[in-house]
Design an enzyme around this catalytic site. Structure first.
Site, mmCIF file in Angstrom:
data_model
loop_
_atom_site.group_PDB
_atom_site.id
_atom_site.type_symbol
_atom_site.label_atom_id
_atom_site.label_comp_id
_atom_site.label_asym_id
_atom_site.label_seq_id
_atom_site.Cartn_x
_atom_site.Cartn_y
_atom_site.Cartn_z
ATOM 1 N N CYS A 171 0.810 -1.224 0.000
ATOM 2 C CA CYS A 171 0.000 0.000 0.000
ATOM 3 C C CYS A 171 0.840 1.269 0.000
ATOM 4 C CB CYS A 171 -0.962 -0.010 1.186
ATOM 5 S SG CYS A 171 -2.116 -1.382 1.053
ATOM 6 N N HIS B 182 -3.488 7.211 2.196
ATOM 7 C CA HIS B 182 -3.853 5.879 1.714
ATOM 8 C C HIS B 182 -5.237 5.539 2.271
ATOM 9 C CE1 HIS B 182 -3.838 1.726 0.740
ATOM 10 N NE2 HIS B 182 -3.701 1.307 1.988
ATOM 11 N N ASN C 10 -10.019 -0.325 -0.621
ATOM 12 C CA ASN C 10 -8.554 -0.245 -0.593
ATOM 13 C C ASN C 10 -8.010 -0.801 -1.912
ATOM 14 O OD1 ASN C 10 -5.830 -0.511 -0.124
ATOM 15 N ND2 ASN C 10 -6.043 -1.513 1.865
HETATM 16 O O1 UT7 Z 1 -3.820 -1.153 3.398
HETATM 17 C C1 UT7 Z 1 -2.790 -1.830 4.006
HETATM 18 C C2 UT7 Z 1 -2.896 -1.915 5.454
HETATM 19 N N1 UT7 Z 1 -4.118 -2.492 5.896
HETATM 20 C C3 UT7 Z 1 -4.826 -1.843 6.816
HETATM 21 O O2 UT7 Z 1 -4.463 -0.749 7.174
HETATM 22 C C4 UT7 Z 1 -6.030 -2.532 7.394
HETATM 23 C C5 UT7 Z 1 -5.955 -2.499 8.900
HETATM 24 N N2 UT7 Z 1 -7.018 -3.215 9.579
HETATM 25 C C6 UT7 Z 1 -8.318 -2.830 9.520
HETATM 26 O O3 UT7 Z 1 -8.667 -1.918 8.796
HETATM 27 C C7 UT7 Z 1 -9.305 -3.519 10.429
HETATM 28 O O4 UT7 Z 1 -8.598 -4.296 11.371
HETATM 29 C C8 UT7 Z 1 -10.315 -4.429 9.688
HETATM 30 C C9 UT7 Z 1 -11.306 -3.562 8.913
HETATM 31 C C10 UT7 Z 1 -9.601 -5.374 8.758
HETATM 32 C C11 UT7 Z 1 -11.131 -5.221 10.706
HETATM 33 O O5 UT7 Z 1 -11.774 -4.354 11.618
HETATM 34 P P1 UT7 Z 1 -11.675 -4.601 13.201
HETATM 35 O O6 UT7 Z 1 -12.479 -3.577 13.847
HETATM 36 O O7 UT7 Z 1 -10.209 -4.665 13.544
HETATM 37 O O8 UT7 Z 1 -12.384 -5.987 13.354
HETATM 38 P P2 UT7 Z 1 -11.796 -7.357 13.920
HETATM 39 O O9 UT7 Z 1 -10.836 -7.947 12.942
HETATM 40 O O10 UT7 Z 1 -11.336 -7.133 15.321
HETATM 41 O O11 UT7 Z 1 -13.109 -8.215 13.959
HETATM 42 C C12 UT7 Z 1 -14.174 -7.920 14.853
HETATM 43 C C13 UT7 Z 1 -15.277 -8.937 14.631
HETATM 44 C C14 UT7 Z 1 -14.765 -10.377 14.663
HETATM 45 O O12 UT7 Z 1 -15.754 -11.171 15.265
HETATM 46 P P3 UT7 Z 1 -15.594 -11.651 16.790
HETATM 47 O O13 UT7 Z 1 -14.313 -12.414 16.823
HETATM 48 O O14 UT7 Z 1 -15.538 -10.380 17.587
HETATM 49 O O15 UT7 Z 1 -16.827 -12.453 17.004
HETATM 50 C C15 UT7 Z 1 -14.651 -10.731 13.210
HETATM 51 O O16 UT7 Z 1 -14.779 -12.110 12.973
HETATM 52 O O17 UT7 Z 1 -15.857 -8.748 13.348
HETATM 53 C C16 UT7 Z 1 -15.827 -9.980 12.625
HETATM 54 N N3 UT7 Z 1 -15.662 -9.684 11.203
HETATM 55 C C17 UT7 Z 1 -16.710 -9.406 10.399
HETATM 56 N N4 UT7 Z 1 -18.029 -9.343 10.641
HETATM 57 C C18 UT7 Z 1 -18.829 -9.023 9.593
HETATM 58 C C19 UT7 Z 1 -14.531 -9.616 10.475
HETATM 59 N N5 UT7 Z 1 -14.818 -9.308 9.205
HETATM 60 C C20 UT7 Z 1 -16.157 -9.184 9.137
HETATM 61 C C21 UT7 Z 1 -17.036 -8.859 8.080
HETATM 62 N N6 UT7 Z 1 -18.363 -8.787 8.372
HETATM 63 N N7 UT7 Z 1 -16.613 -8.601 6.833
#
Ligand code: UT7
Length: 331
Positions: free
Chosen positions: A114, A255, A285
């Site tokens: 990225c 980004h 993204n």
């Molecule tokens: O571009 C290069 C660099 N990349 C980034 O900068 C991305 C950085 N990371 C992020 O933007 C975020 O971490 C994400 C958007 C990928 C995820 O958001 P989050 O708030 O960190 O969510 P999480 O991974 O902690 O997941 C929270 C919950 C989980 O469920 P439990 O374990 O709490 O029951 C996930 O399984 O949300 C669940 N989850 C979803 N639910 C519905 C994960 N993906 C989804 C989804 N829809 N698509």
């Protein structure tokens, strides 16, 4: 006198097909509300089956060529930032060179995920500042749909396909140009965001295919923590080391990985949202393409005037991160 590199044209291309959050609801266990509130994304663009990364890159480059009236035979170099090259080799840069008919240009790819566009912009800037090259096309292009697993809700909601391009040329200091550029890497973050197989470490086998190792893997939470910190740090640092603050900024172009990461940088820089270019809701993204795509849209929307102070900042896989500071040089 030091030669200054300036952006003298900017363009972008996005494929026609739109994949909405509602479409994704039918593919994986997700919902529009979760995607919007956690990321800021509403829809993203997806390539047609016969479109490769080079096709996106060529369209973006053509719009730059058209805008500047550039004779393609005068292009010295083409740098393509991408993690989704058409092939391992030849480089996508070589394919773009041929499709453009830019036969006097050398061309290569650069992989910094990225942060790829900012890495490539830095290299293009150095080529111009060296005095040896006068016209460099820098492209950020990714067909993320080619490496995304549309059964994995953790990643498939995040990414889209796009390309953006700029022309770099030597310009008069009075006309602005790239004032500063900072790049960083921390390889200890490599396995938080990567594609496990396909390279020399894990060449393709039935096993790598069965394990889904040819798709993007991301430990979202860990990447998020670094991204929030580093993107804000580097944007603040490039301003302060050049004697500026958020007040002086016309446009912050970050980004576009997650609206919450952008929000953190906005708070740190103490700037208003009318000083920020945000288009993540429409494209998601697009990896190396986010910054030139956002810049191109900002320019088309007439949000930039000659002399405006602009900051780019990115964080991505590798880990890699960086920032550029420029005075906008186009009317
Ligand atoms: O571009 C290069 C660099 N990349 C980034 O900068 C991305 C950085 N990371 C992020 O933007 C975020 O971490 C994400 C958007 C990928 C995820 O958001 P989050 O708030 O960190 O969510 P999480 O991974 O902690 O997941 C929270 C919950 C989980 O469920 P439990 O374990 O709490 O029951 C996930 O399984 O949300 C669940 N989850 C979803 N639910 C519905 C994960 N993906 C989804 C989804 N829809 N698509």
């Amino acid at each position: 006198m030091k030669i200054r590199a300036g952006i003298t044209a900017v363009g972008h291309y996005v494929p026609e097909r739109i994949l909405t959050n509602f479409d994704l609801e039918k593919m994986v266990d997700t919902n529009d509300e979760w995607i919007r509130s956690r990321t800021g994304i509403i829809e993203r663009r997806i390539c047609a089956a016969d479109q490769a990364t080079s096709d996106l890159a060529v369209e973006a480059a053509r719009s730059v060529i058209q805008q500047s009236g550039l004779d393609v035979q005068t292009i010295d170099a083409i740098i393509v930032a991408t993690v989704t090259p058409d092939h391992f080799f030849p480089s996508t840069g070589n394919i773009v060179q041929e499709k453009l008919g830019a036969h006097k240009a050398f061309s290569y790819d650069l992989a910094a995920a990225c942060s790829g566009f900012l890495y490539a912009l830095h290299m293009g800037m150095i080529l111009i500042e060296s005095g040896r090259h006068k016209k460099v096309i820098v492209i950020g292009a990714d067909k993320m749909s080619s490496i995304v697993n549309y059964k994995d809700r953790n990643t498939c909601v995040l990414f889209g396909d796009a390309a953006g391009a700029v022309l770099l040329e030597p310009i008069d200091e009075a006309d602005g140009g790239i004032l500063d550029s900072m790049l960083f890497a921390d390889g200890s973050g490599a396995e938080y965001l990567y594609m496990k197989a396909g390279g020399s470490k894990h060449p393709p086998t039935m096993e790598t295919l069965a394990n889904d190792w040819h798709f993007v893997y991301q430990d979202g939470k860990s990447v998020f923590k670094f991204a929030v910190q580093k993107m804000a740090d580097v944007a603040e640092e490039i301003l302060t080391r050049n004697g500026f603050s958020g007040k002086d900024l016309k446009m912050f172009i970050p980004h576009q990985a997650n609206l919450r990461i952008i929000d953190a940088a906005v708070r740190r820089l103490k700037i208003d949202y009318d000083q920020v270019m945000i288009n993540i809701s429409r494209y998601g993204n697009t990896t190396a393409a986010t910054i030139p795509l956002a810049l191109s849209e900002a320019y088309q929307m007439k949000k930039l005037e000659k002399g405006d102070l602009v900051v780019f900042a990115a964080f991505g896989g590798g880990f890699t991160w960086g920032s550029s500071l420029l005075r906008w040089s186009l009317p």
